[in-house]
Design a protein around this motif. Structure first.
Motif, mmCIF file in Angstrom:
data_model
loop_
_atom_site.group_PDB
_atom_site.id
_atom_site.type_symbol
_atom_site.label_atom_id
_atom_site.label_comp_id
_atom_site.label_asym_id
_atom_site.label_seq_id
_atom_site.Cartn_x
_atom_site.Cartn_y
_atom_site.Cartn_z
ATOM 1 N N PRO A 1 -2.427 10.005 -0.178
ATOM 2 C CA PRO A 1 -0.962 10.016 -0.281
ATOM 3 C C PRO A 1 -0.433 11.388 -0.687
ATOM 4 C CG PRO A 1 -1.933 8.882 -2.164
ATOM 5 C CD PRO A 1 -3.054 9.176 -1.210
ATOM 6 N N ASP A 2 0.717 11.748 -0.139
ATOM 7 C CA ASP A 2 1.352 13.025 -0.458
ATOM 8 C C ASP A 2 2.154 12.854 -1.747
ATOM 9 O OD1 ASP A 2 2.615 15.432 -0.570
ATOM 10 O OD2 ASP A 2 3.776 15.188 1.271
ATOM 11 N N PRO A 3 1.816 13.594 -2.822
ATOM 12 C CA PRO A 3 2.545 13.414 -4.083
ATOM 13 C C PRO A 3 3.992 13.870 -4.011
ATOM 14 C CG PRO A 3 1.022 15.259 -4.253
ATOM 15 C CD PRO A 3 0.762 14.591 -2.931
ATOM 16 N N TYR A 4 4.350 14.657 -2.977
ATOM 17 C CA TYR A 4 5.714 15.159 -2.851
ATOM 18 C C TYR A 4 6.536 14.359 -1.842
ATOM 19 C CZ TYR A 4 3.586 19.039 -5.311
ATOM 20 O OH TYR A 4 2.916 19.788 -6.220
ATOM 21 N N ASP A 5 5.949 13.307 -1.305
ATOM 22 C CA ASP A 5 6.664 12.473 -0.335
ATOM 23 C C ASP A 5 7.725 11.664 -1.074
ATOM 24 O OD1 ASP A 5 7.508 11.033 1.782
ATOM 25 O OD2 ASP A 5 5.538 10.284 2.372
ATOM 26 N N PRO A 6 9.012 11.765 -0.662
ATOM 27 C CA PRO A 6 10.058 11.033 -1.388
ATOM 28 C C PRO A 6 9.967 9.523 -1.206
ATOM 29 C CG PRO A 6 10.962 12.084 0.562
ATOM 30 C CD PRO A 6 9.554 12.564 0.437
ATOM 31 N N ALA A 7 9.357 9.067 -0.123
ATOM 32 C CA ALA A 7 9.226 7.626 0.115
ATOM 33 C C ALA A 7 7.744 7.264 0.081
ATOM 34 C CB ALA A 7 9.812 7.253 1.475
ATOM 35 N N PRO A 8 7.358 6.297 -0.747
ATOM 36 C CA PRO A 8 5.941 5.914 -0.773
ATOM 37 C C PRO A 8 5.523 5.289 0.547
ATOM 38 C CG PRO A 8 7.270 4.397 -2.069
ATOM 39 C CD PRO A 8 8.179 5.510 -1.652
ATOM 40 N N ARG A 9 4.365 5.696 1.018
ATOM 41 C CA ARG A 9 3.871 5.184 2.293
ATOM 42 C C ARG A 9 2.577 4.419 2.071
ATOM 43 N NH1 ARG A 9 6.853 7.764 6.156
ATOM 44 N NH2 ARG A 9 7.838 9.690 5.497
ATOM 45 N N GLN A 10 2.364 3.428 2.936
ATOM 46 C CA GLN A 10 1.172 2.611 2.837
ATOM 47 C C GLN A 10 -0.033 3.421 3.285
ATOM 48 O OE1 GLN A 10 1.243 -0.848 5.352
ATOM 49 N NE2 GLN A 10 0.431 -2.106 3.729
ATOM 50 N N ARG A 11 -1.087 3.401 2.484
ATOM 51 C CA ARG A 11 -2.282 4.159 2.811
ATOM 52 C C ARG A 11 -3.306 3.242 3.477
ATOM 53 N NH1 ARG A 11 -6.609 6.929 -1.356
ATOM 54 N NH2 ARG A 11 -7.892 7.894 0.237
ATOM 55 N N GLY A 12 -3.903 3.721 4.549
ATOM 56 C CA GLY A 12 -4.955 2.975 5.216
ATOM 57 C C GLY A 12 -4.447 1.743 5.942
ATOM 58 N N VAL A 13 -3.628 1.936 6.963
ATOM 59 C CA VAL A 13 -3.070 0.799 7.700
ATOM 60 C C VAL A 13 -4.178 0.017 8.395
ATOM 61 C CG1 VAL A 13 -1.473 0.117 9.513
ATOM 62 C CG2 VAL A 13 -0.886 2.002 8.005
ATOM 63 N N LEU A 14 -5.135 0.716 9.015
ATOM 64 C CA LEU A 14 -6.241 0.026 9.682
ATOM 65 C C LEU A 14 -7.091 -0.747 8.684
ATOM 66 C CD1 LEU A 14 -7.665 2.406 12.442
ATOM 67 C CD2 LEU A 14 -6.643 0.159 12.727
ATOM 68 N N ARG A 15 -7.286 -0.182 7.515
ATOM 69 C CA ARG A 15 -8.102 -0.855 6.504
ATOM 70 C C ARG A 15 -7.490 -2.199 6.113
ATOM 71 N NH1 ARG A 15 -9.178 1.876 0.689
ATOM 72 N NH2 ARG A 15 -6.926 1.673 0.678
ATOM 73 N N GLN A 16 -6.165 -2.313 6.175
ATOM 74 C CA GLN A 16 -5.498 -3.570 5.834
ATOM 75 C C GLN A 16 -5.365 -4.491 7.042
ATOM 76 O OE1 GLN A 16 -1.887 -2.835 3.733
ATOM 77 N NE2 GLN A 16 -2.831 -1.393 2.323
ATOM 78 N N GLN A 17 -5.257 -3.921 8.237
ATOM 79 C CA GLN A 17 -5.058 -4.743 9.431
ATOM 80 C C GLN A 17 -6.350 -5.380 9.932
ATOM 81 O OE1 GLN A 17 -1.463 -5.161 9.478
ATOM 82 N NE2 GLN A 17 -2.147 -5.497 11.545
ATOM 83 N N VAL A 18 -7.476 -4.693 9.805
ATOM 84 C CA VAL A 18 -8.735 -5.189 10.365
ATOM 85 C C VAL A 18 -9.098 -6.577 9.831
ATOM 86 C CG1 VAL A 18 -11.240 -4.791 10.347
ATOM 87 C CG2 VAL A 18 -9.698 -2.976 11.072
ATOM 88 N N PRO A 19 -9.082 -6.835 8.516
ATOM 89 C CA PRO A 19 -9.395 -8.201 8.054
ATOM 90 C C PRO A 19 -8.421 -9.251 8.581
ATOM 91 C CG PRO A 19 -9.487 -6.651 6.226
ATOM 92 C CD PRO A 19 -8.895 -5.924 7.375
ATOM 93 N N MET A 20 -7.157 -8.880 8.746
ATOM 94 C CA MET A 20 -6.180 -9.830 9.285
ATOM 95 C C MET A 20 -6.506 -10.162 10.737
ATOM 96 S SD MET A 20 -2.724 -8.248 7.584
ATOM 97 C CE MET A 20 -1.671 -9.299 8.557
ATOM 98 N N TRP A 21 -6.850 -9.144 11.516
ATOM 99 C CA TRP A 21 -7.212 -9.385 12.919
ATOM 100 C C TRP A 21 -8.453 -10.275 13.021
ATOM 101 C CZ3 TRP A 21 -6.760 -3.510 14.351
ATOM 102 C CH2 TRP A 21 -5.415 -3.191 14.499
ATOM 103 N N LEU A 22 -9.424 -10.048 12.134
ATOM 104 C CA LEU A 22 -10.671 -10.811 12.180
ATOM 105 C C LEU A 22 -10.458 -12.280 11.810
ATOM 106 C CD1 LEU A 22 -13.030 -8.175 10.543
ATOM 107 C CD2 LEU A 22 -13.058 -8.908 12.934
#
Length: 199
Positions: A145-166
């Motif tokens: 994650p970028d510490p200077y990003d004004p909006a928090p972003r989700q890290r590792g989209v594939l890491r979260q999607q793969v178990p859902m797909w399975l």
């Protein structure tokens, strides 16, 4: 809201100021300045509800182990650890310790969601048709994650999607167990997928 009227001394002060005022040039001198109408000043309403009660706490006492005012969302790994074990218990323990060798593997790291989903579907269905029991799916951990990003972003989209797909059709018919991989096989950036026996 409660209201109060202007006090007589305030009206008297206004009258004195109005009498001492001089008219602007070109204006009639007979013009009289009349005191203003009594102004109603509003006060903020007093709170009617009682203050929240604080649980008794003495110096040196142990604080509560958890808070009831915050909700911390569970991670994908938390959900997988809480899932029931559908495979042989001894084999599952060996799997968690990284003692089992995957029959095949796929690396989705760097792919977009549109490319990763069909690639994972083809891989799992093909491995199941070949009679493989354990496969390794590498999703990657995601960018830091970028510490200077004004909006928090989700890290590792594939890491979260793969178990859902399975866990969704058509892959759910072939998948028996999903668990995060051991460190030697990628750790948090990969998953062991234990497949059902092909019929």
């Amino acid at each position: 809201m409660s209201r109060r009227r202007v006090r007589p001394e305030e009206l008297e002060l206004w009258s004195q100021i109005a009498r001492s005022a001089k008219p602007l040039p070109g204006k009639l001198k007979s013009h009289r300045v009349t005191p203003p109408e009594p102004v109603v000043v509003s006060r903020p309403a007093q709170p009617t509800h009682a203050p929240a009660s604080v649980s008794p706490f003495s110096l040196g006492a142990k604080a509560a182990d958890h808070t009831e005012t915050h909700y911390f969302p569970r991670t994908t790994a938390d959900h997988l650890h809480a899932a029931p074990v559908n495979m042989d218990h001894k084999a599952y323990q060996r799997l968690k310790r990284g003692k089992l060798t995957p029959d095949a593997r796929i690396d989705l790291h760097g792919m977009t969601l549109d490319r990763a989903h069909p690639a994972l579907t083809r891989f799992i269905m093909g491995a199941h048709a070949k009679g493989h029991r354990l496969v390794l799916v590498i999703s990657g951990k995601g960018s830091a994650p970028d510490p200077y990003d004004p909006a928090p972003r989700q890290r590792g989209v594939l890491r979260q999607q793969v178990p859902m797909w399975l866990q969704m059709a058509p892959l759910s018919a072939a998948v028996l167990q999903i668990t995060p991989a051991h460190q030697r096989h990628g750790g948090a950036g990969a998953y062991y997928v234990y497949l059902r026996r092909a019929r």
